[in-house]
Scaffold this motif. Structure first.
Motif, PDB file in Angstrom:
ATOM      1  N   LEU A  79       0.810  -1.223   0.000  1.00 19.32           N
ATOM      2  CA  LEU A  79       0.000   0.000   0.000  1.00 19.32           C
ATOM      3  C   LEU A  79       0.841   1.270   0.000  1.00 19.32           C
ATOM      4  O   LEU A  79       0.322   2.353  -0.284  1.00 19.32           O
ATOM      5  CB  LEU A  79      -0.936   0.000   1.214  1.00 19.32           C
ATOM      6  CG  LEU A  79      -1.966  -1.131   1.262  1.00 19.32           C
ATOM      7  CD1 LEU A  79      -2.820  -1.025   2.520  1.00 19.32           C
ATOM      8  CD2 LEU A  79      -2.847  -1.132   0.011  1.00 19.32           C
ATOM      9  N   SER A  84       0.959   1.849  -6.228  1.00 17.96           N
ATOM     10  CA  SER A  84      -0.327   1.570  -5.585  1.00 17.96           C
ATOM     11  C   SER A  84      -1.342   2.683  -5.865  1.00 17.96           C
ATOM     12  O   SER A  84      -1.063   3.862  -5.633  1.00 17.96           O
ATOM     13  CB  SER A  84      -0.134   1.427  -4.070  1.00 17.96           C
ATOM     14  OG  SER A  84      -1.355   1.522  -3.379  1.00 17.96           O
ATOM     15  N   TYR A  86      -4.028   3.028  -4.158  1.00 14.94           N
ATOM     16  CA  TYR A  86      -4.375   3.522  -2.819  1.00 14.94           C
ATOM     17  C   TYR A  86      -3.395   4.600  -2.378  1.00 14.94           C
ATOM     18  O   TYR A  86      -3.800   5.653  -1.867  1.00 14.94           O
ATOM     19  CB  TYR A  86      -4.387   2.374  -1.807  1.00 14.94           C
ATOM     20  CG  TYR A  86      -4.459   2.870  -0.375  1.00 14.94           C
ATOM     21  CD1 TYR A  86      -5.668   3.281   0.181  1.00 14.94           C
ATOM     22  CD2 TYR A  86      -3.303   2.947   0.413  1.00 14.94           C
ATOM     23  CE1 TYR A  86      -5.724   3.762   1.488  1.00 14.94           C
ATOM     24  CE2 TYR A  86      -3.357   3.426   1.711  1.00 14.94           C
ATOM     25  CZ  TYR A  86      -4.565   3.836   2.242  1.00 14.94           C
ATOM     26  OH  TYR A  86      -4.615   4.320   3.529  1.00 14.94           O
ATOM     27  N   PRO A 108      -8.931  -0.488   0.950  1.00 19.86           N
ATOM     28  CA  PRO A 108      -7.751  -0.899   0.184  1.00 19.86           C
ATOM     29  C   PRO A 108      -7.702  -2.417   0.065  1.00 19.86           C
ATOM     30  O   PRO A 108      -8.477  -3.136   0.717  1.00 19.86           O
ATOM     31  CB  PRO A 108      -6.587  -0.379   1.037  1.00 19.86           C
ATOM     32  CG  PRO A 108      -7.117  -0.426   2.443  1.00 19.86           C
ATOM     33  CD  PRO A 108      -8.604  -0.136   2.339  1.00 19.86           C
TER      34      PRO A 108
END
Length: 262
Positions: A79, A84, A86, A108
């Motif tokens: 993450l 990513s 997110y 997520p």
């Protein structure tokens, strides 16, 4: 006859952001009139930065605490990884939400599942089931809003031209091990889930998109047995539920009817 998507062309990013804000505000209002949460899914790329307009972040009409945010696709990376989606959304939008506001619920991927892409997809599908089908069995989740990008090849989410995943009809979330764009391992909402949403907003900006925009809006390969680009498949499947937010550069030469305001 299938109703057509709306194609908006704005003179600059500020006008685009203002109109996108008004569109999101209306989608939020419509959603909260139906149920307690505003359920959306977002993709990565340049979208989070465009989404985080000053007018949206400063608005008292955005009820952040009622937002439930999922990811239209995600890369099988930690993450905190630069790849990513997110991490990108957190940096560009989530971290900029005023501290006085209630925080949105964000879903997520499970970082414990990164070693197996199918397990990662299955776990994310279970998260969707928990939100959309906690009490009743439903065939497909119904997002209030999807905020999507369009790649220069016509892909959206992690649904790529000519890929077998475009034919997936049962899964809500699918694993992809061979993405043409790095990183190769990802998960994505499937096409039936995307076209089942109540509202779908694409954002496409810059002259680099004009060729693919012509293909999406002005050519009709399905009539000739040719390949239909994923973004065009969304247009065909969702019709007037789809709105495209573009700048003038992205739609230069596109003959499809364009609008200048909501």
């Amino acid at each position: 006859m299938t109703k057509l998507p709306s194609l908006y062309a704005f003179p600059d990013s500020s006008t685009l952001q203002q109109n996108l804000y008004q569109y999101i505000l209306q989608a939020q209002s419509d959603a909260l009139a139906r149920h307690p949460k505003f359920k959306i899914a977002v993709s990565g790329g340049s979208l989070p930065k465009l989404l985080a307009s000053p007018v949206l972040l400063a608005s008292r009409d955005i009820h952040w605490g009622k937002w439930e945010i999922f990811f239209a696709d995600e890369r099988a990376v930690p993450l905190t990884d630069p790849d990513s989606n997110y991490a990108l959304l957190k940096q560009e939008l989530l971290d900029k939400i005023p501290k006085t506001a209630s925080e949105p619920t964000v879903h997520p991927i499970d970082p414990e599942m990164l070693s197996d892409t199918q397990d990662l997809a299955d776990a994310y599908e279970k998260a969707l089931i928990g939100s959309f089908a906690a009490k009743d069995s439903v065939k497909l989740p119904i997002f209030d809003l999807l905020l999507l990008g369009c790649g220069p090849d016509g892909h959206t989410c992690s649904l790529f031209p000519g890929h077998g995943l475009l034919r997936e009809e049962d899964a809500w979330v699918a694993a992809i091990e061979d993405s043409p764009k790095p990183p190769p391992r990802r998960i994505t909402l499937t096409l039936p889930v995307v076209t089942h949403a109540l509202k779908i907003a694409f954002v496409a900006t810059g002259a680099g998109k004009k060729e693919v925009m012509r293909k999406i809006f002005d050519t009709h390969p399905e009539a000739e047995g040719g390949e239909v680009l994923p973004c065009a498949l969304v247009n065909l499947g969702a019709g007037d539920k789809v709105s495209w937010f573009c700048d003038q550069a992205a739609v230069e030469g596109v003959s499809f009817s364009k609008k200048s305001s909501l």
